[in-house]
Enzyme design. Structure first.
Site, PDB file in Angstrom:
ATOM      1  N   LEU A 147       4.664  31.161 133.168  1.00 17.46           N
ATOM      2  CA  LEU A 147       3.522  30.718 133.953  1.00 17.46           C
ATOM      3  C   LEU A 147       3.686  31.295 135.354  1.00 17.46           C
ATOM      4  O   LEU A 147       4.811  31.432 135.847  1.00 17.46           O
ATOM      5  CB  LEU A 147       3.461  29.186 134.046  1.00 17.46           C
ATOM      6  CG  LEU A 147       3.107  28.394 132.784  1.00 17.46           C
ATOM      7  CD1 LEU A 147       3.203  26.895 133.073  1.00 17.46           C
ATOM      8  CD2 LEU A 147       1.702  28.740 132.283  1.00 17.46           C
ATOM      9  N   ASP A 148       2.564  31.602 136.011  1.00 14.86           N
ATOM     10  CA  ASP A 148       2.631  32.048 137.395  1.00 14.86           C
ATOM     11  C   ASP A 148       3.340  30.993 138.240  1.00 14.86           C
ATOM     12  O   ASP A 148       3.288  29.794 137.939  1.00 14.86           O
ATOM     13  CB  ASP A 148       1.223  32.261 137.968  1.00 14.86           C
ATOM     14  CG  ASP A 148       0.519  33.472 137.376  1.00 14.86           C
ATOM     15  OD1 ASP A 148       1.186  34.285 136.722  1.00 14.86           O
ATOM     16  OD2 ASP A 148      -0.700  33.586 137.574  1.00 14.86           O
ATOM     17  N   ARG A 149       3.935  31.448 139.306  1.00 11.84           N
ATOM     18  CA  ARG A 149       4.688  30.540 140.181  1.00 11.84           C
ATOM     19  C   ARG A 149       3.833  29.361 140.662  1.00 11.84           C
ATOM     20  O   ARG A 149       4.306  28.217 140.709  1.00 11.84           O
ATOM     21  CB  ARG A 149       5.222  31.324 141.384  1.00 11.84           C
ATOM     22  CG  ARG A 149       6.112  30.505 142.302  1.00 11.84           C
ATOM     23  CD  ARG A 149       6.758  31.381 143.347  1.00 11.84           C
ATOM     24  NE  ARG A 149       7.698  30.625 144.153  1.00 11.84           N
ATOM     25  CZ  ARG A 149       8.523  31.175 145.040  1.00 11.84           C
ATOM     26  NH1 ARG A 149       8.542  32.482 145.200  1.00 11.84           N
ATOM     27  NH2 ARG A 149       9.337  30.418 145.750  1.00 11.84           N
ATOM     28  N   THR A 151       1.201  28.096 139.251  1.00 15.34           N
ATOM     29  CA  THR A 151       0.557  27.366 138.149  1.00 15.34           C
ATOM     30  C   THR A 151       1.507  26.303 137.626  1.00 15.34           C
ATOM     31  O   THR A 151       2.698  26.547 137.456  1.00 15.34           O
ATOM     32  CB  THR A 151       0.185  28.329 137.006  1.00 15.34           C
ATOM     33  OG1 THR A 151      -0.673  29.350 137.509  1.00 15.34           O
ATOM     34  CG2 THR A 151      -0.533  27.591 135.883  1.00 15.34           C
TER      35      THR A 151
END
Length: 322
Positions: A147-149, A151
């Protein structure tokens, strides 16, 4: 440290990838093999070409194959427990309460926003490192996806190599289904149920990744959207990605002229300022639900991570004003 032990650790090592290693990224393999070595050191020896696979240089993302010969240069390995940066102590202590589901093969954790899924260039300590610090007795813990940082939400971590291979195959076959919640400016058109726009990833000199819609050179990308609730000059939206491109939901929302709230890379500054005035200090993107087959039983599991308090509070404020 004993001098004899130290000399052993400072010799070149040659290892052969086993069936359990096959399919694992080289950087993750090194992090697991060289316990106690900072990620920054691992990426340094990779950049210098000191790590070789079958006598050749490969990238950190190279996936090992059964029988690969891996040359590991002399690296001083800490004999003590993993050092947890003081700024990350709260993350490790909080993780035990963030486990949404667990069995013998894997666990699903509710990743908080602001924490990288894993350490890397410029980041020493991510969620997977925190989990390993929390469970030093666990011999195998690897991310099944990322997951993106910024998110938050559902993230699967494998506890067995066999489970990791099974989950990776499920992602490739698109068995895994993900549902994200996001807040975007304006009223989303109900007829806009699917965005199919190819994405191309670019890397700037600074190392920052930027993704753009590019119909000539982009990789096929598709995201379904569903309105959850209309709010004051905003829409609470569910996004279901059919492909797993970097920043996919964020770029597709921006392409539709409804960028993700709080997104400083692709977002709308006016809308972001409005959300900050309401007290929101992060990007409004949350992996609310993930469904997949249990690698052991084959039954479909649906795991949900409740909307974080700060996101729920923002919705409530916009709802009251609507």
């Amino acid at each position: 440290m004993n001098t004899a032990d130290n000399s052993k650790q400072l010799k070149v090592q040659f290892k052969t990838a086993t069936d359990d290693d096959a399919g694992q990224r080289l950087d993750n393999y090194l992090a697991r093999t060289l316990k106690g070595v900072p990620r920054s050191m691992i990426y340094r020896i990779l950049r210098r070409g000191e790590v070789r696979v079958n006598k050749g240089r490969v990238s950190p993302s190279y996936k090992l194959q059964l029988g690969d010969e891996i040359r590991i240069p002399p690296v001083r390995v800490s004999a003590g427990p993993v050092t947890i940066p003081s700024s990350n102590l709260h993350l490790v202590q909080d993780l035990a309460d963030r486990i949404l589901y667990e069995n013998e093969l894997f666990l699903v954790v509710d990743k908080p926003a602001g924490i990288a899924a894993h350490g890397g260039s410029g980041i020493e300590f991510g969620l997977i490192e925190a989990l390993r610090a929390l469970r030093p007795e666990q011999s195998f813990l690897e991310l099944a996806h990322r997951l993106d940082r910024e998110t938050s939400g559902c993230l699967i971590v494998a506890k067995r190599r066999s489970a990791l291979r099974n989950l990776h195959e499920q992602f490739r076959q698109r068995v895994v289904k993900k549902r994200y919640l996001t807040l975007v400016p304006g009223q989303w058109d109900r007829r806009q149920k699917l965005i199919e726009a190819p994405l191309k990833r670019n890397e700037l000199r600074s190392g920052e990744r930027m993704v753009e819609v590019n119909f000539r050179e982009g990789a096929p990308s598709a995201t379904s959207f569903e309105i959850v609730e209309n709010l004051q000059h905003a829409t609470l939206l569910a996004a279901m990605p059919h492909t797993g491109r970097t920043h996919q939901i964020r770029v597709h929302c921006a392409y539709a002229r409804h960028p993700v709230g709080g997104d400083t890379k692709y977002g709308d500054e006016e809308f972001n300022a409005r959300l900050r005035a309401l007290g929101l200090k992060r990007m409004f993107l949350h992996a609310f639900r993930i469904s997949f087959e249990d690698p052991d039983s084959g039954r479909i599991l649906k795991i949900e991570a409740p909307l974080p308090a700060e996101l729920q509070a923002t919705v409530e404020k916009l709802r009251l004003k609507a």
